[in-house]
Design a protein around this motif. Structure first.
Motif, mmCIF file in Angstrom:
data_model
loop_
_atom_site.group_PDB
_atom_site.id
_atom_site.type_symbol
_atom_site.label_atom_id
_atom_site.label_comp_id
_atom_site.label_asym_id
_atom_site.label_seq_id
_atom_site.Cartn_x
_atom_site.Cartn_y
_atom_site.Cartn_z
ATOM 1 N N VAL A 70 -7.186 -8.995 -9.215
ATOM 2 C CA VAL A 70 -5.900 -8.318 -9.341
ATOM 3 C C VAL A 70 -5.372 -7.836 -8.004
ATOM 4 C CG1 VAL A 70 -6.296 -7.536 -11.710
ATOM 5 C CG2 VAL A 70 -7.020 -6.099 -9.773
ATOM 6 N N TYR A 71 -4.084 -7.594 -7.995
ATOM 7 C CA TYR A 71 -3.427 -6.847 -6.938
ATOM 8 C C TYR A 71 -3.055 -5.493 -7.542
ATOM 9 C CZ TYR A 71 -2.762 -11.394 -4.615
ATOM 10 O OH TYR A 71 -2.947 -12.626 -4.020
ATOM 11 N N LEU A 72 -3.149 -4.443 -6.740
ATOM 12 C CA LEU A 72 -2.877 -3.095 -7.228
ATOM 13 C C LEU A 72 -1.821 -2.415 -6.374
ATOM 14 C CD1 LEU A 72 -6.590 -2.305 -7.865
ATOM 15 C CD2 LEU A 72 -4.844 -2.258 -9.649
ATOM 16 N N PHE A 73 -1.001 -1.610 -7.022
ATOM 17 C CA PHE A 73 0.149 -0.999 -6.359
ATOM 18 C C PHE A 73 0.317 0.451 -6.811
ATOM 19 C CE2 PHE A 73 1.980 -5.135 -5.121
ATOM 20 C CZ PHE A 73 1.329 -5.971 -6.013
ATOM 21 N N LEU A 92 4.736 2.643 -2.364
ATOM 22 C CA LEU A 92 3.958 3.537 -1.513
ATOM 23 C C LEU A 92 2.891 2.759 -0.752
ATOM 24 C CD1 LEU A 92 3.172 6.699 -3.669
ATOM 25 C CD2 LEU A 92 4.482 6.631 -1.544
ATOM 26 N N LEU A 93 2.153 1.946 -1.476
ATOM 27 C CA LEU A 93 1.090 1.152 -0.878
ATOM 28 C C LEU A 93 0.630 0.096 -1.867
ATOM 29 C CD1 LEU A 93 -1.551 2.402 -2.477
ATOM 30 C CD2 LEU A 93 -1.387 4.169 -0.731
ATOM 31 N N LYS A 94 -0.151 -0.860 -1.357
ATOM 32 C CA LYS A 94 -0.665 -1.915 -2.220
ATOM 33 C C LYS A 94 -1.995 -2.428 -1.690
ATOM 34 C CE LYS A 94 2.162 -5.321 0.208
ATOM 35 N NZ LYS A 94 3.316 -6.258 0.074
ATOM 36 N N TYR A 95 -2.802 -2.924 -2.631
ATOM 37 C CA TYR A 95 -4.052 -3.582 -2.283
ATOM 38 C C TYR A 95 -3.952 -5.034 -2.746
ATOM 39 C CZ TYR A 95 -8.788 -5.249 -2.406
ATOM 40 O OH TYR A 95 -9.906 -6.025 -2.213
ATOM 41 N N SER A 121 -9.834 -4.608 3.276
ATOM 42 C CA SER A 121 -10.346 -3.239 3.256
ATOM 43 C C SER A 121 -9.953 -2.534 1.965
ATOM 44 C CB SER A 121 -9.804 -2.453 4.447
ATOM 45 O OG SER A 121 -10.160 -1.087 4.347
ATOM 46 N N THR A 122 -10.928 -1.844 1.386
ATOM 47 C CA THR A 122 -10.661 -1.188 0.105
ATOM 48 C C THR A 122 -9.889 0.110 0.268
ATOM 49 O OG1 THR A 122 -12.814 -0.110 0.211
ATOM 50 C CG2 THR A 122 -12.688 -2.207 -0.982
ATOM 51 N N LEU A 123 -9.813 0.638 1.482
ATOM 52 C CA LEU A 123 -9.023 1.841 1.740
ATOM 53 C C LEU A 123 -7.664 1.406 2.271
ATOM 54 C CD1 LEU A 123 -8.905 4.921 1.787
ATOM 55 C CD2 LEU A 123 -9.758 4.831 4.148
ATOM 56 N N VAL A 124 -6.659 1.766 1.525
ATOM 57 C CA VAL A 124 -5.309 1.327 1.865
ATOM 58 C C VAL A 124 -4.468 2.536 2.248
ATOM 59 C CG1 VAL A 124 -3.264 0.131 1.039
ATOM 60 C CG2 VAL A 124 -5.518 -0.544 0.201
ATOM 61 N N LYS A 125 -3.799 2.443 3.362
ATOM 62 C CA LYS A 125 -2.907 3.532 3.788
ATOM 63 C C LYS A 125 -1.461 3.114 3.556
ATOM 64 C CE LYS A 125 -6.119 5.541 7.108
ATOM 65 N NZ LYS A 125 -6.434 6.689 6.207
ATOM 66 N N GLY A 126 -0.686 4.073 3.063
ATOM 67 C CA GLY A 126 0.705 3.777 2.752
ATOM 68 C C GLY A 126 1.660 4.685 3.495
ATOM 69 N N ILE A 127 2.864 4.772 2.953
ATOM 70 C CA ILE A 127 3.878 5.599 3.586
ATOM 71 C C ILE A 127 3.714 7.054 3.174
ATOM 72 C CG2 ILE A 127 5.505 3.682 3.710
ATOM 73 C CD1 ILE A 127 6.961 4.960 1.306
ATOM 74 N N PHE A 187 0.217 8.940 2.206
ATOM 75 C CA PHE A 187 -0.601 8.613 1.045
ATOM 76 C C PHE A 187 -1.614 7.519 1.370
ATOM 77 C CE2 PHE A 187 1.042 11.003 -2.482
ATOM 78 C CZ PHE A 187 2.334 11.337 -2.106
ATOM 79 N N GLU A 188 -2.731 7.546 0.664
ATOM 80 C CA GLU A 188 -3.722 6.491 0.756
ATOM 81 C C GLU A 188 -4.381 6.303 -0.608
ATOM 82 O OE1 GLU A 188 -6.429 7.981 3.762
ATOM 83 O OE2 GLU A 188 -7.791 8.729 2.226
ATOM 84 N N ALA A 189 -4.988 5.143 -0.792
ATOM 85 C CA ALA A 189 -5.668 4.854 -2.054
ATOM 86 C C ALA A 189 -6.892 4.012 -1.760
ATOM 87 C CB ALA A 189 -4.732 4.121 -3.022
ATOM 88 N N GLU A 190 -7.876 4.131 -2.631
ATOM 89 C CA GLU A 190 -9.094 3.362 -2.462
ATOM 90 C C GLU A 190 -9.351 2.489 -3.669
ATOM 91 O OE1 GLU A 190 -12.467 5.548 -1.134
ATOM 92 O OE2 GLU A 190 -13.492 3.699 -0.536
ATOM 93 N N PHE A 191 -9.526 1.209 -3.426
ATOM 94 C CA PHE A 191 -9.841 0.259 -4.479
ATOM 95 C C PHE A 191 -11.339 0.300 -4.732
ATOM 96 C CE2 PHE A 191 -9.972 -3.258 -7.150
ATOM 97 C CZ PHE A 191 -10.760 -4.292 -6.649
ATOM 98 N N ASN A 192 -11.715 0.599 -5.974
ATOM 99 C CA ASN A 192 -13.124 0.639 -6.343
ATOM 100 C C ASN A 192 -13.331 -0.347 -7.482
ATOM 101 O OD1 ASN A 192 -15.667 1.297 -7.506
ATOM 102 N ND2 ASN A 192 -15.586 3.307 -6.533
ATOM 103 N N LYS A 193 -13.873 -1.514 -7.122
ATOM 104 C CA LYS A 193 -14.009 -2.582 -8.113
ATOM 105 C C LYS A 193 -15.016 -2.233 -9.207
ATOM 106 C CE LYS A 193 -14.547 -7.587 -8.469
ATOM 107 N NZ LYS A 193 -14.800 -8.844 -7.724
ATOM 108 N N SER A 194 -16.111 -1.579 -8.833
ATOM 109 C CA SER A 194 -17.147 -1.268 -9.823
ATOM 110 C C SER A 194 -16.664 -0.254 -10.850
ATOM 111 C CB SER A 194 -18.405 -0.745 -9.121
ATOM 112 O OG SER A 194 -18.120 0.461 -8.435
#
Lengths: 111, 116
Positions: free
Chosen positions: B31-34, B47-50, B54-60, B63-70
């Protein structure tokens, strides 16, 4: 670069009438997506057009329809309007997977 | 099919405090995440997208978000919020570039209210 433009910004219709909403994508974007944002229901996927063809459709009745023109702009038509069709309708355009740009929406009010 | 759950419908927080908005997704494919923000009477702003990497995504706007697949999560964080961050925040998922439709599926939104 001009963004995604939607018209009109506001639209008031009477129950049973038809509404036509328009969307101009970012130049070069070939895909257009339509979403309905009704109060309390979040953003619901309506339709996806790509290269002039309908690619996917959400769980909406057939009175919601649309088309995409050769210049990639798109129209959403809602026939036999019902009160619950009152919502903000958002259009997004995309050229490649993962990149979407949204317009400011058309506020449709059915009275 | 993909789905998104935003468990918190409203999150009140004081100005300059940290905030985390939770998002969990469900999908059998990549998937792609937003994260999008919506200010009153406006459209959606990214704001941001994965997409990958890198699982840590920085946005405007800090803000930041972390993708955690598990844990199938994509939580949004900001270390210090401002009154202007008051808005509705939507998490969304799209099928990855493995073919098929790539429409966005949205969560139900989280209303962030920043108080003085």
């Amino acid at each position: 670069e001009a963004g995604v433009t939607q018209s009109p910004t506001h639209l008031i219709k009477t129950r049973g009438q038809q509404a036509t909403l328009r969307c101009s994508p970012i130049s070069g974007h070939t895909s257009v997506y339509w979403y309905q944002q009704a109060l309390g229901l979040g953003l619901q996927f309506l339709l996806w057009y790509d290269e002039g063809e309908e690619r996917n459709r959400g769980n909406f009745p057939p009175r919601f329809s649309g088309r995409q023109f050769p210049n990639y702009s798109s129209e959403l038509n809602v026939n036999a309007l019902e009160l619950e069709d009152s919502a903000l309708y958002l259009c997004a355009s995309s050229l490649v997977v993962g990149h979407y740009t949204f317009g400011s929406g058309t506020r449709l009010t059915v009275v | 099919a993909q789905s998104v759950t935003q468990l918190d419908s409203q999150v009140p927080v004081f100005e300059e405090a940290p905030v985390e908005l939770r998002c969990n997704y469900s999908s059998s494919v990549s998937v792609y995440l937003f994260w999008y923000v919506q200010y009153p009477n406006q459209g959606l702003q990214l704001l941001l997208k994965y997409l990958s990497g890198s699982t840590l995504v920085k946005g405007i706007n800090g803000f930041e978000a972390e993708f955690n697949k598990s844990q199938t999560s994509f939580h949004l964080r900001k270390p210090s919020v401002h009154i202007s961050d008051t808005a509705e925040y939507f998490c969304a998922v799209a099928r990855g570039a493995t073919g098929g439709g790539n429409k966005l599926t949205f969560g139900t939104g989280t209303q962030l209210k920043v108080e003085l």
